[in-house]
Design a protein around this motif. Structure first.
Motif, mmCIF file in Angstrom:
data_model
loop_
_atom_site.group_PDB
_atom_site.id
_atom_site.type_symbol
_atom_site.label_atom_id
_atom_site.label_comp_id
_atom_site.label_asym_id
_atom_site.label_seq_id
_atom_site.Cartn_x
_atom_site.Cartn_y
_atom_site.Cartn_z
ATOM 1 N N LEU A 23 0.826 -1.202 0.000
ATOM 2 C CA LEU A 23 0.000 0.000 0.000
ATOM 3 C C LEU A 23 0.862 1.253 0.000
ATOM 4 C CD1 LEU A 23 -2.593 -0.957 2.765
ATOM 5 C CD2 LEU A 23 -2.946 -0.991 0.299
ATOM 6 N N SER A 24 0.378 2.248 -0.677
ATOM 7 C CA SER A 24 1.039 3.539 -0.654
ATOM 8 C C SER A 24 0.845 4.172 0.718
ATOM 9 C CB SER A 24 0.410 4.434 -1.729
ATOM 10 O OG SER A 24 0.725 5.774 -1.496
ATOM 11 N N GLU A 25 1.842 4.890 1.181
ATOM 12 C CA GLU A 25 1.707 5.583 2.466
ATOM 13 C C GLU A 25 0.584 6.608 2.407
ATOM 14 O OE1 GLU A 25 5.367 7.048 4.095
ATOM 15 O OE2 GLU A 25 6.425 5.224 3.521
ATOM 16 N N LYS A 26 0.199 7.000 1.211
ATOM 17 C CA LYS A 26 -0.886 7.971 1.043
ATOM 18 C C LYS A 26 -2.240 7.365 1.395
ATOM 19 C CE LYS A 26 1.635 10.382 -2.559
ATOM 20 N NZ LYS A 26 1.729 10.693 -3.963
ATOM 21 N N ARG A 27 -2.313 6.031 1.497
ATOM 22 C CA ARG A 27 -3.578 5.357 1.825
ATOM 23 C C ARG A 27 -3.691 5.181 3.335
ATOM 24 N NH1 ARG A 27 -7.291 3.054 -1.836
ATOM 25 N NH2 ARG A 27 -7.738 1.990 0.061
ATOM 26 N N ASP A 28 -3.620 6.276 4.039
ATOM 27 C CA ASP A 28 -3.703 6.284 5.491
ATOM 28 C C ASP A 28 -5.145 6.001 5.905
ATOM 29 O OD1 ASP A 28 -4.182 7.340 8.145
ATOM 30 O OD2 ASP A 28 -2.237 8.319 8.003
ATOM 31 N N ARG A 29 -5.358 4.895 6.601
ATOM 32 C CA ARG A 29 -6.714 4.481 6.980
ATOM 33 C C ARG A 29 -7.403 5.499 7.884
ATOM 34 N NH1 ARG A 29 -3.299 1.226 5.805
ATOM 35 N NH2 ARG A 29 -2.164 1.457 7.741
ATOM 36 N N VAL A 30 -6.660 6.139 8.755
ATOM 37 C CA VAL A 30 -7.240 7.144 9.646
ATOM 38 C C VAL A 30 -7.728 8.341 8.830
ATOM 39 C CG1 VAL A 30 -6.747 8.744 11.542
ATOM 40 C CG2 VAL A 30 -5.937 6.386 11.655
ATOM 41 N N ILE A 62 -19.721 8.460 20.139
ATOM 42 C CA ILE A 62 -20.870 7.754 19.556
ATOM 43 C C ILE A 62 -22.118 7.951 20.424
ATOM 44 C CG2 ILE A 62 -21.801 5.460 19.019
ATOM 45 C CD1 ILE A 62 -18.824 4.690 18.331
ATOM 46 N N ARG A 63 -21.972 7.803 21.725
ATOM 47 C CA ARG A 63 -23.116 7.936 22.639
ATOM 48 C C ARG A 63 -23.639 9.366 22.715
ATOM 49 N NH1 ARG A 63 -20.236 3.887 26.700
ATOM 50 N NH2 ARG A 63 -21.160 1.962 25.902
ATOM 51 N N SER A 64 -22.816 10.327 22.289
ATOM 52 C CA SER A 64 -23.250 11.725 22.250
ATOM 53 C C SER A 64 -23.944 12.040 20.927
ATOM 54 C CB SER A 64 -22.045 12.655 22.443
ATOM 55 O OG SER A 64 -21.460 12.453 23.694
ATOM 56 N N HIS A 65 -24.256 11.005 20.158
ATOM 57 C CA HIS A 65 -24.958 11.129 18.870
ATOM 58 C C HIS A 65 -24.191 12.003 17.868
ATOM 59 C CE1 HIS A 65 -28.293 9.144 20.833
ATOM 60 N NE2 HIS A 65 -28.196 10.019 21.816
ATOM 61 N N LYS A 66 -22.856 11.860 17.902
ATOM 62 C CA LYS A 66 -22.019 12.631 16.979
ATOM 63 C C LYS A 66 -21.594 11.801 15.775
ATOM 64 C CE LYS A 66 -20.285 15.640 20.610
ATOM 65 N NZ LYS A 66 -19.129 15.976 21.446
ATOM 66 N N GLY A 67 -22.099 10.576 15.670
ATOM 67 C CA GLY A 67 -21.772 9.744 14.524
ATOM 68 C C GLY A 67 -20.834 8.605 14.866
ATOM 69 N N PRO A 68 -20.460 7.839 13.848
ATOM 70 C CA PRO A 68 -19.601 6.666 14.050
ATOM 71 C C PRO A 68 -18.148 7.063 14.324
ATOM 72 C CG PRO A 68 -20.095 6.939 11.728
ATOM 73 C CD PRO A 68 -20.881 7.986 12.464
ATOM 74 N N ALA A 69 -17.388 6.075 14.763
ATOM 75 C CA ALA A 69 -15.971 6.300 15.041
ATOM 76 C C ALA A 69 -15.151 5.134 14.509
ATOM 77 C CB ALA A 69 -15.751 6.469 16.549
ATOM 78 N N PHE A 70 -13.874 5.396 14.301
ATOM 79 C CA PHE A 70 -12.934 4.424 13.757
ATOM 80 C C PHE A 70 -11.656 4.493 14.597
ATOM 81 C CE2 PHE A 70 -9.159 3.742 11.118
ATOM 82 C CZ PHE A 70 -9.438 2.539 10.485
ATOM 83 N N ILE A 71 -11.147 3.339 14.993
ATOM 84 C CA ILE A 71 -9.871 3.289 15.705
ATOM 85 C C ILE A 71 -8.963 2.296 14.991
ATOM 86 C CG2 ILE A 71 -8.675 2.830 17.865
ATOM 87 C CD1 ILE A 71 -11.322 3.221 19.329
#
Length: 160
Positions: A23-30, A62-71
């Motif tokens: 993978l290219s370093e440009k494909r940063d999952r975060v 997430i519980r504050s209804h601000k949307g999904p999260a990714f770790i």
């Protein structure tokens, strides 16, 4: 805007190839997750306390209804790509790399930081093994689910 937490356990390999070669370093999952509107965090997957803090931050979001999260959690796998077998004989991972990651074992690090009385540890391990055994027994003794693939029925009626 679903209340979903996505976890990426990044073990640094794609099957038998280092991610850096695929993978290219440009494909940063975060950054990809952020670009799609998610709270996106990154941490050390072998640091129990850091994982706990990142998990709390994400679930609070997430519980504050601000949307999904990714770790994304950097970690390592010591066994084969699929399954419990050792694959060191394949030679695709340098021995020094494997040794370095073994020094970062989350359980060892946690136990060094928070020593546990040997009898308490033994009791905890026995309890965990008992839970695992019960889960396997339940799974092995449970009947296979029956599915009605009649898609004319509403979904809820098909999965009852």
């Amino acid at each position: 805007n679903l209340p979903v937490l996505f976890i990426c356990e990044n073990n640094l390999y794609s099957m038998y190839t280092p991610l850096s070669a695929r993978l290219s370093e440009k494909r940063d999952r975060v950054k990809i997750a952020e670009a799609n509107g998610l709270l996106a965090l990154k941490g050390k997957g072998n640091d129990v306390e850091e994982v706990l803090l990142l998990g709390k931050q994400a679930t609070d979001h997430i519980r504050s209804h601000k949307g999904p999260a990714f770790i994304e959690l950097d970690t390592y796998r010591f066994r084969s790509h699929v399954g419990p077998k050792d694959d060191g004989h394949l030679g695709y991972r340098p021995e020094a790399e494997v040794s370095e990651w073994k020094e970062q074992c989350p359980l060892k690090i946690f136990e060094q930081k928070y020593p546990i009385d040997p009898s308490t540890k033994e009791e905890m391990e026995a309890k965990i093994q008992s839970e695992i055994n019960k889960a396997f027994t339940f799974a092995e003794e449970s009947p296979f689910p029956e599915f009605d693939l009649d898609f004319e029925k509403p979904y809820a009626e098909r999965v009852e």
